[in-house]
Design a protein around this motif. Structure first.
Motif, PDB file in Angstrom:
ATOM      1  N   PHE A 106       1.007   8.236 -15.846  1.00 50.54           N
ATOM      2  CA  PHE A 106       2.165   7.465 -16.294  1.00 50.54           C
ATOM      3  C   PHE A 106       1.778   6.205 -17.064  1.00 50.54           C
ATOM      4  O   PHE A 106       2.645   5.383 -17.387  1.00 50.54           O
ATOM      5  CB  PHE A 106       3.056   7.112 -15.102  1.00 50.54           C
ATOM      6  N   ALA A 107       0.493   6.056 -17.357  1.00 51.88           N
ATOM      7  CA  ALA A 107      -0.014   4.895 -18.101  1.00 51.88           C
ATOM      8  C   ALA A 107       0.498   3.589 -17.486  1.00 51.88           C
ATOM      9  O   ALA A 107       0.890   2.661 -18.191  1.00 51.88           O
ATOM     10  CB  ALA A 107       0.337   4.992 -19.576  1.00 51.88           C
ATOM     11  N   ALA A 108       0.479   3.530 -16.161  1.00 50.67           N
ATOM     12  CA  ALA A 108       0.988   2.365 -15.443  1.00 50.67           C
ATOM     13  C   ALA A 108       0.027   1.186 -15.570  1.00 50.67           C
ATOM     14  O   ALA A 108      -1.181   1.360 -15.586  1.00 50.67           O
ATOM     15  CB  ALA A 108       1.190   2.710 -13.972  1.00 50.67           C
ATOM     16  N   ARG A 109       0.586   0.021 -15.649  1.00 48.47           N
ATOM     17  CA  ARG A 109      -0.199  -1.223 -15.651  1.00 48.47           C
ATOM     18  C   ARG A 109       0.346  -2.119 -14.549  1.00 48.47           C
ATOM     19  O   ARG A 109       1.306  -2.849 -14.753  1.00 48.47           O
ATOM     20  CB  ARG A 109      -0.113  -1.919 -16.998  1.00 48.47           C
ATOM     21  N   LEU A 110      -0.283  -2.019 -13.411  1.00 50.40           N
ATOM     22  CA  LEU A 110       0.127  -2.845 -12.282  1.00 50.40           C
ATOM     23  C   LEU A 110      -0.432  -4.249 -12.448  1.00 50.40           C
ATOM     24  O   LEU A 110      -1.511  -4.432 -13.012  1.00 50.40           O
ATOM     25  CB  LEU A 110      -0.399  -2.251 -10.975  1.00 50.40           C
ATOM     26  N   PRO A 111       0.265  -5.253 -11.928  1.00 49.68           N
ATOM     27  CA  PRO A 111      -0.317  -6.603 -11.930  1.00 49.68           C
ATOM     28  C   PRO A 111      -1.572  -6.629 -11.052  1.00 49.68           C
ATOM     29  O   PRO A 111      -1.719  -5.836 -10.127  1.00 49.68           O
ATOM     30  CB  PRO A 111       0.791  -7.480 -11.344  1.00 49.68           C
ATOM     31  N   VAL A 112      -2.460  -7.545 -11.351  1.00 50.56           N
ATOM     32  CA  VAL A 112      -3.714  -7.668 -10.606  1.00 50.56           C
ATOM     33  C   VAL A 112      -3.448  -7.778  -9.113  1.00 50.56           C
ATOM     34  O   VAL A 112      -4.157  -7.178  -8.302  1.00 50.56           O
ATOM     35  CB  VAL A 112      -4.522  -8.891 -11.104  1.00 50.56           C
ATOM     36  N   ALA A 113      -2.428  -8.527  -8.730  1.00 56.19           N
ATOM     37  CA  ALA A 113      -2.110  -8.747  -7.319  1.00 56.19           C
ATOM     38  C   ALA A 113      -1.730  -7.449  -6.609  1.00 56.19           C
ATOM     39  O   ALA A 113      -1.828  -7.368  -5.382  1.00 56.19           O
ATOM     40  CB  ALA A 113      -0.982  -9.763  -7.185  1.00 56.19           C
ATOM     41  N   ALA A 114      -1.318  -6.437  -7.330  1.00 55.76           N
ATOM     42  CA  ALA A 114      -1.001  -5.145  -6.734  1.00 55.76           C
ATOM     43  C   ALA A 114      -2.147  -4.150  -6.909  1.00 55.76           C
ATOM     44  O   ALA A 114      -2.461  -3.388  -6.000  1.00 55.76           O
ATOM     45  CB  ALA A 114       0.274  -4.577  -7.353  1.00 55.76           C
ATOM     46  N   ALA A 115      -2.772  -4.148  -8.077  1.00 55.74           N
ATOM     47  CA  ALA A 115      -3.804  -3.159  -8.384  1.00 55.74           C
ATOM     48  C   ALA A 115      -5.063  -3.355  -7.543  1.00 55.74           C
ATOM     49  O   ALA A 115      -5.627  -2.375  -7.033  1.00 55.74           O
ATOM     50  CB  ALA A 115      -4.152  -3.203  -9.865  1.00 55.74           C
ATOM     51  N   LEU A 116      -5.529  -4.598  -7.398  1.00 53.08           N
ATOM     52  CA  LEU A 116      -6.769  -4.831  -6.644  1.00 53.08           C
ATOM     53  C   LEU A 116      -6.669  -4.411  -5.179  1.00 53.08           C
ATOM     54  O   LEU A 116      -7.548  -3.692  -4.692  1.00 53.08           O
ATOM     55  CB  LEU A 116      -7.202  -6.290  -6.761  1.00 53.08           C
ATOM     56  N   PRO A 117      -5.622  -4.805  -4.442  1.00 52.64           N
ATOM     57  CA  PRO A 117      -5.546  -4.360  -3.048  1.00 52.64           C
ATOM     58  C   PRO A 117      -5.359  -2.843  -2.918  1.00 52.64           C
ATOM     59  O   PRO A 117      -5.866  -2.233  -1.984  1.00 52.64           O
ATOM     60  CB  PRO A 117      -4.337  -5.092  -2.468  1.00 52.64           C
ATOM     61  N   LEU A 118      -4.656  -2.252  -3.869  1.00 58.53           N
ATOM     62  CA  LEU A 118      -4.459  -0.807  -3.836  1.00 58.53           C
ATOM     63  C   LEU A 118      -5.795  -0.086  -3.972  1.00 58.53           C
ATOM     64  O   LEU A 118      -6.162   0.767  -3.157  1.00 58.53           O
ATOM     65  CB  LEU A 118      -3.508  -0.381  -4.956  1.00 58.53           C
ATOM     66  N   VAL A 119      -6.553  -0.446  -5.001  1.00 56.73           N
ATOM     67  CA  VAL A 119      -7.848   0.182  -5.248  1.00 56.73           C
ATOM     68  C   VAL A 119      -8.819  -0.114  -4.100  1.00 56.73           C
ATOM     69  O   VAL A 119      -9.526   0.779  -3.624  1.00 56.73           O
ATOM     70  CB  VAL A 119      -8.407  -0.273  -6.616  1.00 56.73           C
ATOM     71  N   ALA A 120      -8.847  -1.351  -3.631  1.00 57.24           N
ATOM     72  CA  ALA A 120      -9.748  -1.717  -2.532  1.00 57.24           C
ATOM     73  C   ALA A 120      -9.368  -0.993  -1.245  1.00 57.24           C
ATOM     74  O   ALA A 120     -10.247  -0.554  -0.487  1.00 57.24           O
ATOM     75  CB  ALA A 120      -9.735  -3.232  -2.326  1.00 57.24           C
TER      76      ALA A 120
END
Length: 191
Positions: A106-120
């Protein structure tokens, strides 16, 4: 080879890989640490997906997402070494493949505050599984191996993502790759 045959072949290969994703490891070494992420389709796809996803992000997310994954993965292995259990590790790994694939599709661009905890958060599960399948040996050498292999897979995904031009066909290709990754994640989840 047409695209339908390629997609079918890739799907069958991933499905077969899911059944043998985690062979037993007799002894933990730097080499076995390197091969563990490469030997399981679930780990392989998640780590490539982190690189692909990071490649289309802006600014610091390009390096922060892969770096946070590697660090959190090492923390997950550390939790396992301390005897701290995580719930539903295999489901968490499968969910990481599904969610990362969907973010790419979906070519999503999450904000850093959401993307980092998700990936971690996903990386904790991967690291915990690496430790659980370690076998006899030292965690330090084994962890160095799987951290290096993970960083290399992130780099491969990142380089492919950056190599693709910003053209319409390339965007469709990347989205299709994300959909295939997400589909594999759904298979791993048993959906």
């Amino acid at each position: 080879m047409n695209i339908a045959r390629l997609a079918t072949a890739a799907g069958l290969a991933l499905w077969a890989g899911a059944a043998a994703a985690h062979p037993g490891h007799e002894s933990a070494s730097f080499f076995s640490g390197i091969t563990h992420p490469l030997g399981g389709a679930d780990h392989l796809l998640a780590m490539l997906a982190v690189g692909l996803y990071a490649a289309r992000q802006a600014g610091r997310q390009r390096w922060a997402l892969p770096a946070s994954f590697v660090l959190a993965m090492l923390a997950g292995a550390g939790l396992g070494a301390l005897g701290i259990m995580l719930p539903a590790v295999e489901a968490g790994i499968a969910a990481s493949v599904l969610v990362l694939g969907l973010l790419i599709a979906f070519a999503a661009r999450l904000p850093v505050a959401a993307a980092l905890p998700l990936v971690a958060g996903f990386a904790l599960f991967h690291g915990h599984a690496h430790h659980a399948e370690m076998g006899e040996g030292t965690l330090a050498a084994y962890a160095a191996g799987f951290a290096l292999a993970t960083a290399a897979l992130h780099a491969a995904g990142y380089l492919v993502g950056r190599w693709l031009p910003q053209s319409l066909w390339a965007q469709r290709l990347q989205r299709a790759a994300g959909a295939l990754i997400a589909g594999a994640g759904a298979v791993f989840l048993g959906a």
